[in-house]
Design a protein around this motif. Sequence first.
Motif, PDB file in Angstrom:
ATOM      1  N   LYS A  27      25.832 117.428   7.682  1.00 53.35           N
ATOM      2  CA  LYS A  27      27.176 116.895   7.389  1.00 53.35           C
ATOM      3  C   LYS A  27      27.098 115.408   7.042  1.00 53.35           C
ATOM      4  O   LYS A  27      27.752 114.949   6.108  1.00 53.35           O
ATOM      5  CB  LYS A  27      28.108 117.083   8.592  1.00 53.35           C
ATOM      6  CG  LYS A  27      28.591 118.478   8.797  1.00 53.35           C
ATOM      7  CD  LYS A  27      29.518 118.503  10.007  1.00 53.35           C
ATOM      8  CE  LYS A  27      29.844 119.883  10.478  1.00 53.35           C
ATOM      9  NZ  LYS A  27      30.643 119.885  11.720  1.00 53.35           N
ATOM     10  N   ILE A  28      26.318 114.667   7.798  1.00 54.31           N
ATOM     11  CA  ILE A  28      26.166 113.228   7.560  1.00 54.31           C
ATOM     12  C   ILE A  28      25.561 112.995   6.182  1.00 54.31           C
ATOM     13  O   ILE A  28      26.000 112.123   5.428  1.00 54.31           O
ATOM     14  CB  ILE A  28      25.298 112.584   8.662  1.00 54.31           C
ATOM     15  CG1 ILE A  28      26.019 112.648  10.020  1.00 54.31           C
ATOM     16  CG2 ILE A  28      24.951 111.136   8.308  1.00 54.31           C
ATOM     17  CD1 ILE A  28      25.122 112.356  11.204  1.00 54.31           C
ATOM     18  N   LYS A  29      24.555 113.775   5.824  1.00 56.81           N
ATOM     19  CA  LYS A  29      23.897 113.616   4.528  1.00 56.81           C
ATOM     20  C   LYS A  29      24.840 113.911   3.366  1.00 56.81           C
ATOM     21  O   LYS A  29      24.670 113.366   2.281  1.00 56.81           O
ATOM     22  CB  LYS A  29      22.666 114.525   4.438  1.00 56.81           C
ATOM     23  CG  LYS A  29      21.514 114.050   5.298  1.00 56.81           C
ATOM     24  CD  LYS A  29      20.358 115.015   5.263  1.00 56.81           C
ATOM     25  CE  LYS A  29      19.669 114.981   3.924  1.00 56.81           C
ATOM     26  NZ  LYS A  29      18.416 115.758   3.903  1.00 56.81           N
ATOM     27  N   GLN A  30      25.841 114.737   3.587  1.00 55.46           N
ATOM     28  CA  GLN A  30      26.800 115.094   2.533  1.00 55.46           C
ATOM     29  C   GLN A  30      27.875 114.020   2.343  1.00 55.46           C
ATOM     30  O   GLN A  30      28.562 114.014   1.320  1.00 55.46           O
ATOM     31  CB  GLN A  30      27.483 116.425   2.867  1.00 55.46           C
ATOM     32  CG  GLN A  30      26.545 117.613   2.887  1.00 55.46           C
ATOM     33  CD  GLN A  30      25.908 117.904   1.545  1.00 55.46           C
ATOM     34  OE1 GLN A  30      26.506 117.680   0.498  1.00 55.46           O
ATOM     35  NE2 GLN A  30      24.678 118.381   1.565  1.00 55.46           N
ATOM     36  N   GLN A  31      28.025 113.125   3.308  1.00 48.79           N
ATOM     37  CA  GLN A  31      29.042 112.078   3.194  1.00 48.79           C
ATOM     38  C   GLN A  31      28.637 111.085   2.108  1.00 48.79           C
ATOM     39  O   GLN A  31      27.447 110.872   1.859  1.00 48.79           O
ATOM     40  CB  GLN A  31      29.206 111.339   4.527  1.00 48.79           C
ATOM     41  CG  GLN A  31      29.708 112.210   5.647  1.00 48.79           C
ATOM     42  CD  GLN A  31      29.624 111.513   6.997  1.00 48.79           C
ATOM     43  OE1 GLN A  31      29.155 110.388   7.116  1.00 48.79           O
ATOM     44  NE2 GLN A  31      30.086 112.201   8.024  1.00 48.79           N
ATOM     45  N   PRO A  32      29.615 110.461   1.470  1.00 48.57           N
ATOM     46  CA  PRO A  32      29.266 109.425   0.484  1.00 48.57           C
ATOM     47  C   PRO A  32      28.631 108.224   1.179  1.00 48.57           C
ATOM     48  O   PRO A  32      28.935 107.947   2.335  1.00 48.57           O
ATOM     49  CB  PRO A  32      30.614 109.063  -0.144  1.00 48.57           C
ATOM     50  CG  PRO A  32      31.651 109.548   0.794  1.00 48.57           C
ATOM     51  CD  PRO A  32      31.053 110.650   1.613  1.00 48.57           C
ATOM     52  N   GLY A  33      27.773 107.555   0.468  1.00 51.69           N
ATOM     53  CA  GLY A  33      27.171 106.348   1.021  1.00 51.69           C
ATOM     54  C   GLY A  33      25.726 106.184   0.589  1.00 51.69           C
ATOM     55  O   GLY A  33      25.214 106.912  -0.256  1.00 51.69           O
ATOM     56  N   LYS A  34      25.099 105.206   1.215  1.00 54.43           N
ATOM     57  CA  LYS A  34      23.704 104.889   0.929  1.00 54.43           C
ATOM     58  C   LYS A  34      22.797 105.791   1.769  1.00 54.43           C
ATOM     59  O   LYS A  34      23.282 106.656   2.514  1.00 54.43           O
ATOM     60  CB  LYS A  34      23.440 103.416   1.254  1.00 54.43           C
ATOM     61  CG  LYS A  34      24.255 102.453   0.410  1.00 54.43           C
ATOM     62  CD  LYS A  34      23.969 101.022   0.817  1.00 54.43           C
ATOM     63  CE  LYS A  34      24.768 100.023  -0.005  1.00 54.43           C
ATOM     64  NZ  LYS A  34      24.471  98.637   0.411  1.00 54.43           N
ATOM     65  N   ASP A  35      21.497 105.544   1.691  1.00 53.87           N
ATOM     66  CA  ASP A  35      20.549 106.321   2.476  1.00 53.87           C
ATOM     67  C   ASP A  35      20.695 106.021   3.961  1.00 53.87           C
ATOM     68  O   ASP A  35      21.411 105.101   4.369  1.00 53.87           O
ATOM     69  CB  ASP A  35      19.122 106.053   1.998  1.00 53.87           C
ATOM     70  CG  ASP A  35      18.839 106.701   0.650  1.00 53.87           C
ATOM     71  OD1 ASP A  35      19.469 107.730   0.331  1.00 53.87           O
ATOM     72  OD2 ASP A  35      17.983 106.180  -0.086  1.00 53.87           O
ATOM     73  N   ILE A  36      19.987 106.805   4.765  1.00 54.96           N
ATOM     74  CA  ILE A  36      20.133 106.801   6.216  1.00 54.96           C
ATOM     75  C   ILE A  36      18.778 106.499   6.843  1.00 54.96           C
ATOM     76  O   ILE A  36      17.768 107.126   6.504  1.00 54.96           O
ATOM     77  CB  ILE A  36      20.638 108.186   6.686  1.00 54.96           C
ATOM     78  CG1 ILE A  36      21.963 108.513   5.996  1.00 54.96           C
ATOM     79  CG2 ILE A  36      20.752 108.240   8.195  1.00 54.96           C
ATOM     80  CD1 ILE A  36      22.318 109.985   6.034  1.00 54.96           C
ATOM     81  N   TRP A  37      18.755 105.571   7.801  1.00 57.42           N
ATOM     82  CA  TRP A  37      17.525 105.183   8.479  1.00 57.42           C
ATOM     83  C   TRP A  37      17.381 105.963   9.772  1.00 57.42           C
ATOM     84  O   TRP A  37      18.214 105.857  10.664  1.00 57.42           O
ATOM     85  CB  TRP A  37      17.544 103.693   8.765  1.00 57.42           C
ATOM     86  CG  TRP A  37      16.303 103.134   9.403  1.00 57.42           C
ATOM     87  CD1 TRP A  37      15.068 103.714   9.494  1.00 57.42           C
ATOM     88  CD2 TRP A  37      16.171 101.854  10.028  1.00 57.42           C
ATOM     89  NE1 TRP A  37      14.180 102.880  10.123  1.00 57.42           N
ATOM     90  CE2 TRP A  37      14.833 101.731  10.466  1.00 57.42           C
ATOM     91  CE3 TRP A  37      17.055 100.808  10.247  1.00 57.42           C
ATOM     92  CZ2 TRP A  37      14.373 100.587  11.124  1.00 57.42           C
ATOM     93  CZ3 TRP A  37      16.591  99.673  10.894  1.00 57.42           C
ATOM     94  CH2 TRP A  37      15.260  99.565  11.327  1.00 57.42           C
ATOM     95  N   LEU A  38      16.304 106.729   9.883  1.00 58.44           N
ATOM     96  CA  LEU A  38      15.940 107.359  11.149  1.00 58.44           C
ATOM     97  C   LEU A  38      15.132 106.332  11.923  1.00 58.44           C
ATOM     98  O   LEU A  38      13.935 106.178  11.721  1.00 58.44           O
ATOM     99  CB  LEU A  38      15.139 108.644  10.903  1.00 58.44           C
ATOM    100  CG  LEU A  38      14.555 109.332  12.136  1.00 58.44           C
ATOM    101  CD1 LEU A  38      15.632 109.653  13.164  1.00 58.44           C
ATOM    102  CD2 LEU A  38      13.791 110.574  11.728  1.00 58.44           C
ATOM    103  N   PHE A  39      15.810 105.615  12.804  1.00 61.80           N
ATOM    104  CA  PHE A  39      15.185 104.540  13.568  1.00 61.80           C
ATOM    105  C   PHE A  39      14.238 105.101  14.621  1.00 61.80           C
ATOM    106  O   PHE A  39      13.163 104.595  14.841  1.00 61.80           O
ATOM    107  CB  PHE A  39      16.281 103.684  14.223  1.00 61.80           C
ATOM    108  CG  PHE A  39      15.778 102.495  14.971  1.00 61.80           C
ATOM    109  CD1 PHE A  39      15.613 101.286  14.330  1.00 61.80           C
ATOM    110  CD2 PHE A  39      15.467 102.579  16.322  1.00 61.80           C
ATOM    111  CE1 PHE A  39      15.139 100.171  15.018  1.00 61.80           C
ATOM    112  CE2 PHE A  39      15.003 101.479  17.014  1.00 61.80           C
ATOM    113  CZ  PHE A  39      14.839 100.270  16.363  1.00 61.80           C
ATOM    114  N   GLY A  40      14.654 106.131  15.314  1.00 65.57           N
ATOM    115  CA  GLY A  40      13.823 106.712  16.372  1.00 65.57           C
ATOM    116  C   GLY A  40      14.586 106.765  17.672  1.00 65.57           C
ATOM    117  O   GLY A  40      15.800 106.595  17.667  1.00 65.57           O
TER     118      GLY A  40
END
Length: 185
Positions: free
Chosen positions: A108-121
């Motif tokens: 769901k988060i990936k489908q939202q508009p916006g920039k890329d997403i950082w998997l910090f850990g």
Amino acid sequence: MRKIILDLAVTLDGFIEGPNGEIDWCIMDDEVGKYFETFRASIDTVLYGRTSYVEFGNHQPDANSPQDVIDFYRDINQMKKYVFSRTLGTVTDNATVIKDNVVEEVNKIKQQPGKDIWLFGGASLITTFVNHDLVDEYRLSVHPIILGGGKSLFQDIKQRVGLTFLKAVPYTSGVVTLYYQRATT
């Protein structure tokens, strides 16, 4: 669609922390600082496990810290955050706790508009993402040090993960950032 990018520092022998949780081996020179400046401009969301969020999710650097460190945390602290935890109750206004249905929620988060997403850990969240094939790109900055012990980057991975090499960027400090994307079948 937005990408989930695992971007972090790792030692030559595969550790993300020393035996006592130390990260003092990470090199933060001007070249690496410029990389992080470009990277943070490409993202607008950060994914944390509980421990990483508590330790770094709202970190405020000391006023005597270098300006690039102050700028980094200022920008990251303003981004949308998702914290994956079954036990954490209180988070800041720009954070959301995800307790279950990880794959569904991440998609769901990936489908939202916006920039890329950082998997910090941290490490257990990274394991969950790798085991559920949720990491789109791996950017590992390999630092020129062998710790001999600590917290391994990849733990309890359940199956082989094929990757496609994109590029390697060396820095004069000896750090090399390796870029891979998840292999398509």
